[in-house]
Each structure stands twice: as structure tokens, then as C-alpha cells.
Design an enzyme around this catalytic site. Structure first.
Site, PDB file in Angstrom:
ATOM      1  N   ARG A  15       0.838  -1.195   0.000  1.00  0.00           N
ATOM      2  CA  ARG A  15       0.000   0.000   0.000  1.00  0.00           C
ATOM      3  C   ARG A  15       0.881   1.256   0.000  1.00  0.00           C
ATOM      4  O   ARG A  15       2.076   1.190   0.239  1.00  0.00           O
ATOM      5  CB  ARG A  15      -0.915   0.005   1.238  1.00  0.00           C
ATOM      6  CG  ARG A  15      -2.008  -1.035   1.206  1.00  0.00           C
ATOM      7  CD  ARG A  15      -2.768  -1.111   2.528  1.00  0.00           C
ATOM      8  NE  ARG A  15      -1.952  -1.687   3.603  1.00  0.00           N
ATOM      9  CZ  ARG A  15      -2.375  -1.856   4.856  1.00  0.00           C
ATOM     10  NH1 ARG A  15      -3.590  -1.473   5.192  1.00  0.00           N
ATOM     11  NH2 ARG A  15      -1.584  -2.395   5.754  1.00  0.00           N
ATOM     12  N   LYS A  75       1.636   2.079   7.336  1.00  0.00           N
ATOM     13  CA  LYS A  75       2.027   1.291   8.506  1.00  0.00           C
ATOM     14  C   LYS A  75       2.983   2.080   9.390  1.00  0.00           C
ATOM     15  O   LYS A  75       3.590   3.066   8.980  1.00  0.00           O
ATOM     16  CB  LYS A  75       2.689  -0.024   8.075  1.00  0.00           C
ATOM     17  CG  LYS A  75       1.736  -0.987   7.386  1.00  0.00           C
ATOM     18  CD  LYS A  75       0.537  -1.357   8.251  1.00  0.00           C
ATOM     19  CE  LYS A  75       0.913  -2.224   9.445  1.00  0.00           C
ATOM     20  NZ  LYS A  75      -0.270  -2.554  10.283  1.00  0.00           N
ATOM     21  N   TYR A  94      -0.994   4.499  10.670  1.00  0.00           N
ATOM     22  CA  TYR A  94      -1.379   3.503  11.677  1.00  0.00           C
ATOM     23  C   TYR A  94      -0.157   3.247  12.553  1.00  0.00           C
ATOM     24  O   TYR A  94       0.928   2.968  12.047  1.00  0.00           O
ATOM     25  CB  TYR A  94      -1.798   2.181  11.020  1.00  0.00           C
ATOM     26  CG  TYR A  94      -3.135   2.219  10.318  1.00  0.00           C
ATOM     27  CD1 TYR A  94      -4.312   2.430  11.028  1.00  0.00           C
ATOM     28  CD2 TYR A  94      -3.224   2.027   8.943  1.00  0.00           C
ATOM     29  CE1 TYR A  94      -5.538   2.459  10.387  1.00  0.00           C
ATOM     30  CE2 TYR A  94      -4.446   2.046   8.295  1.00  0.00           C
ATOM     31  CZ  TYR A  94      -5.600   2.267   9.022  1.00  0.00           C
ATOM     32  OH  TYR A  94      -6.817   2.294   8.382  1.00  0.00           O
ATOM     33  N   HIS A  96      -0.600   1.574  16.192  1.00  0.00           N
ATOM     34  CA  HIS A  96      -0.858   0.427  17.067  1.00  0.00           C
ATOM     35  C   HIS A  96       0.230   0.329  18.146  1.00  0.00           C
ATOM     36  O   HIS A  96       0.860  -0.706  18.345  1.00  0.00           O
ATOM     37  CB  HIS A  96      -0.930  -0.871  16.259  1.00  0.00           C
ATOM     38  CG  HIS A  96      -2.033  -0.873  15.228  1.00  0.00           C
ATOM     39  ND1 HIS A  96      -3.366  -0.964  15.571  1.00  0.00           N
ATOM     40  CD2 HIS A  96      -1.997  -0.771  13.871  1.00  0.00           C
ATOM     41  CE1 HIS A  96      -4.109  -0.929  14.474  1.00  0.00           C
ATOM     42  NE2 HIS A  96      -3.304  -0.800  13.429  1.00  0.00           N
ATOM     43  N   GLU A 118      -5.757   4.783  13.831  1.00  0.00           N
ATOM     44  CA  GLU A 118      -6.667   3.852  14.500  1.00  0.00           C
ATOM     45  C   GLU A 118      -7.350   4.418  15.736  1.00  0.00           C
ATOM     46  O   GLU A 118      -8.293   3.808  16.259  1.00  0.00           O
ATOM     47  CB  GLU A 118      -5.944   2.546  14.875  1.00  0.00           C
ATOM     48  CG  GLU A 118      -4.939   2.644  15.996  1.00  0.00           C
ATOM     49  CD  GLU A 118      -3.545   3.087  15.558  1.00  0.00           C
ATOM     50  OE1 GLU A 118      -2.632   3.036  16.391  1.00  0.00           O
ATOM     51  OE2 GLU A 118      -3.386   3.478  14.372  1.00  0.00           O
ATOM     52  N   ASP A 270      -2.515  -6.811  15.260  1.00  0.00           N
ATOM     53  CA  ASP A 270      -1.907  -5.474  15.337  1.00  0.00           C
ATOM     54  C   ASP A 270      -1.933  -4.911  16.749  1.00  0.00           C
ATOM     55  O   ASP A 270      -1.104  -4.076  17.114  1.00  0.00           O
ATOM     56  CB  ASP A 270      -2.638  -4.493  14.412  1.00  0.00           C
ATOM     57  CG  ASP A 270      -2.051  -4.479  13.009  1.00  0.00           C
ATOM     58  OD1 ASP A 270      -0.856  -4.775  12.871  1.00  0.00           O
ATOM     59  OD2 ASP A 270      -2.787  -4.185  12.059  1.00  0.00           O
ATOM     60  N   ALA A 299       0.069  -9.332  10.106  1.00  0.00           N
ATOM     61  CA  ALA A 299      -0.197  -8.042  10.764  1.00  0.00           C
ATOM     62  C   ALA A 299      -0.631  -6.937   9.802  1.00  0.00           C
ATOM     63  O   ALA A 299      -1.035  -5.869  10.246  1.00  0.00           O
ATOM     64  CB  ALA A 299       1.039  -7.599  11.539  1.00  0.00           C
TER      65      ALA A 299
END
Length: 366
Positions: A15, A75, A94, A96, A118, A270, A299
Site C-alpha cells: 500500500r 504502517k 497507523y 498500534h 486507529e 496489530d 499483521a
């Protein structure tokens, strides 16, 4: 503002943080956008596509980080990126954090502004930037689970939809949030028998109203989970506690009660996973087996369908990225309480209490 879009370097992550359409909007608002060469190739977007809408292409990740006031990613940064992040730089991605103390400490040390997709949260408790990836992951969980139930990859040898004269497979879904509902929808579409569990009766009533009769709801508690794991072929872990570590609903000792070849897909990986034996895997090596139970714990599941995932992600992140670029993070977060919930680490201080609780640190908030 100068906005940077680096190439994702996490294992098998294809991505990209922004589509050419997103870059077009940024440039239209007089922002400069640097895109690392090749960043969008995995999602089907090429350097020329970004250049046509006004992006400037840089050869290296280091250049993108060095020149940018805000980094827009998919990520969390990994070790190779830690030293590239500058003090005061906005990193919008993101994170996490609750699943990695190492990452959390690195971002504290960087003194950057870490805004996590998130935890951006609407007044009604919904998570607008997590939802599209949860939708992708929930649907993929059934797709992957069905594949790993096949005998050549050590599954039970069960076809989820069954055939005339043979009972369909049985799917247990833990959590009736976005992941769980999407997983149940896909499993039901294949013809599987689905049990979906949650502690929120409002969610269970919703599922009961919208799903066909072969999707049944049950209140989630340890006794009920122990009962169902013995008879279900595929177990989907879709539990989410906002910004916090997921609870272990399935413990190591429970694996011995499952039929050999049972498949667990833990989408909550995650956030540490809702299965005690969960450990993060990659698309390159997605599964492992403990006590004859197949674990699929990738993940970054949506990274396997990068075009769909990237477009879906930019659709929801772009309005917030534009606010940050137009107003700066302080003004944007002061005026938009939804975006403010995304602030996790600010200039060396953790400002999201669930992260502090995850590591049992002393609170730094007033």
C-alpha cells in the site's frame, strides 16, 4: 506545508499513504508533496501518475523525511525509519503503539507528533480511519481461513460452504465490530454456519437483525467460547479495544480442545492479538502451527490487496491530512475533536492513556 509520502518498507506491504487523487487535492491547496520514487507501484500508481498531479519525486526515503513537515504513511515506522523522523515532524499513519514498546519508545525519543489513524474517533465512538481497513481485513479473514482449511496446508480439509449432502463448515467470530460483521457476512455468503460472539448486546441485536438465519449470535464469555471452539472449523479473532492491547479470549490450554486442523485467523494481531499464542506473521510466511491448530496472524492483511486498500484508505484519511496541512496540528486538533483523539505521542510525551496502561507505565498526563 510540505507533505512527504515515503515508500512502505514493512515486509510485503504494497500500500501507499496517498493516491494521486489525494496528492492532487493537496497541491490544489498550495501544499508541496514529495513522493518517494516507486512508492505507489505496488498499488498500481506510478511516478508519472504522481508527477501529472503536481507531486515531486525523490529517490530516497531519507530525502522524503528530511524535506517534509508531515509524513503520511500506511504502517508504523520500522527500525530503519526511526532515526529519519525529526523533532516536531507530524507522522500520520497507523501506529498500534500498544503492541510494541520498542516502537513507542522510539517515537517518544524522536519528539515527533504521532497521530494514529486507529484512534481518530467520532463522538459516537466509531473509528472512521480504521473502518475501511477493518472491512478489508474482515472480508479477507474468511478468504484466507477458507484456504488454510485445505488439507495440503494442514487444515481440517473442510469446504466452508459444504455441498449437497454434506454439512457446511462452522465459523466462530469473536467480536461483532466492523471486522466481525464483515467476516460473518462473507462466511454466510459462502454458505457456512456462523456463530458471532460479543459482550455488547446492542451489537448482537444488530447482527441478528441484518444477517440470515444461519448466522447466530451468542453472548461472549469464557464458558461459551470453550464450548464453541470444540465444534467450529474456523475461528476469527476480531476483538478491538480502542488503542489498547486486545484481551486474550483464547488461551494456550484451549488449543488442545480444538480439533486438529482448526484454523485461527487473528485479525487483532496489530493490537497484540486476542489469542494467547498469536505472534505477528507476514504474507511471505503467513502461518504456523501450535498443537495442530493453524494460526494465520498476518499483521497487515489489507496489504495483500493494495489497490483496494489504498484507495479506501485515502478516501477517509485525506480530509484529515488536509486539515493538518492547512491549519497545523495544534489548530486542527483544537477545532476537530475527532482528529484530536488521534494524538498518541506529542513531542516526547504519551498523551493517550491506553498506551500508558498497556505497558504499565506511570501516567504522564495531568
Amino acid at each position: 506545508m510540505v507533505v512527504g509520502v515515503p515508500k512502505e518498507i514493512k515486509n510485503n506491504e504494497s500500500r501507499v499513504g496517498m493516491t494521486p487523487a489525494g496528492v492532487f487535492e493537496m497541491v490544489k491547496h498550495n501544499h508541496t508533496v514529495y513522493v518517494q520514487s516507486g512508492a505507489g507501484v505496488g498499488s498500481g500508481f506510478f511516478d508519472k501518475d504522481y508527477q501529472k498531479v503536481g507531486a515531486q519525486i525523490l529517490d530516497t526515503m531519507a530525502e522524503v523525511y528530511a524535506k517534509s513537515d508531515m509524513i503520511v504513511k500506511v504502517k508504523e515506522p520500522i527500525r530503519e525509519e526511526y532515526n529519519l523522523i525529526k523533532e516536531g515532524q507530524i507522522v500520520f499513519t497507523y501506529f498500534h503503539f500498544a503492541s510494541s514498546e520498542t516502537l513507542t519508545q522510539a517515537m517518544i525519543d524522536s519528539k515527533a507528533i504521532c497521530i494514529a489513524y486507529e484512534t481518530v474517533e467520532n463522538e459516537d465512538g466509531s473509528l472512521p480511519l480504521l473502518t475501511p481497513m477493518s472491512e478489508v481485513a474482515g472480508r479477507m479473514a474468511i478468504q484466507q481461513g477458507a484456504k488454510y482449511l485445505e488439507k495440503p496446508v494442514k487444515g481440517k480439509g473442510v469446504l466452508l460452504g459444504g455441498v449437497p449432502g454434506v454439512s457446511p463448515g462452522r465459523v466462530l467470530v469473536l467480536g461483532a465490530g466492523t471486522v466481525g460483521v464483515q467476516a460473518a457476512k462473507m462466511a454466510a455468503g459462502l454458505g457456512a454456519h456462523v456463530t458471532i460472539m460479543d459482550v455488547n448486546m446492542k451489537k448482537l441485536r444488530y447482527v441478528n437483525d441484518i444477517m440470515p438465519n444461519h448466522v447466530v449470535t451468542e453472548f461472549s464469555n469464557e464458558l461459551n467460547i470453550r464450548k464453541h471452539i470444540k465444534s467450529h472449523d474456523l475461528i476469527i479473532g476480531g476483538v478491538l479495544l480502542k488503542g489498547a492491547k486486545a484481551p486474550n479470549l483464547i488461551t494456550r490450554d484451549m488449543l488442545k480442545e480444538m480439533h486438529p486442523g482448526t484454523v485461527i485467523v487473528d485479525v487483532a494481531v496489530d493490537q497484540g492479538g486476542c489469542v494467547e499464542t498469536t505472534k505477528p506473521t507476514t504474507h511471505e510466511d503467513p502461518t504456523y502451527i501450535i498443537d495442530d491448530v493453524v494460526h494465520y496472524c498476518v499483521a497487515n492483511m489489507p496489504g495483500a490487496v493494495p489497490y483496494t486498500s489504498t484507495v479506501a484508505l485515502t478516501n477517509v484519511t485525506l480530509p484529515y491530512a488536509l486539515k493538518l496541512a492547512n491549519m497545523g496540528w495544534r489548530s486542527a486538533c483544537n477545532l476537530d475533536k475527532t482528529l484530536a483523539k488521534g494524538l498518541n505521542i506529542v513531542e516526547g510525551e504519551v498523551v493517550y492513556k491506553e498506551i500508558v496502561e498497556a505497558f504499565k507505565w506511570e501516567p504522564v498526563l495531568a
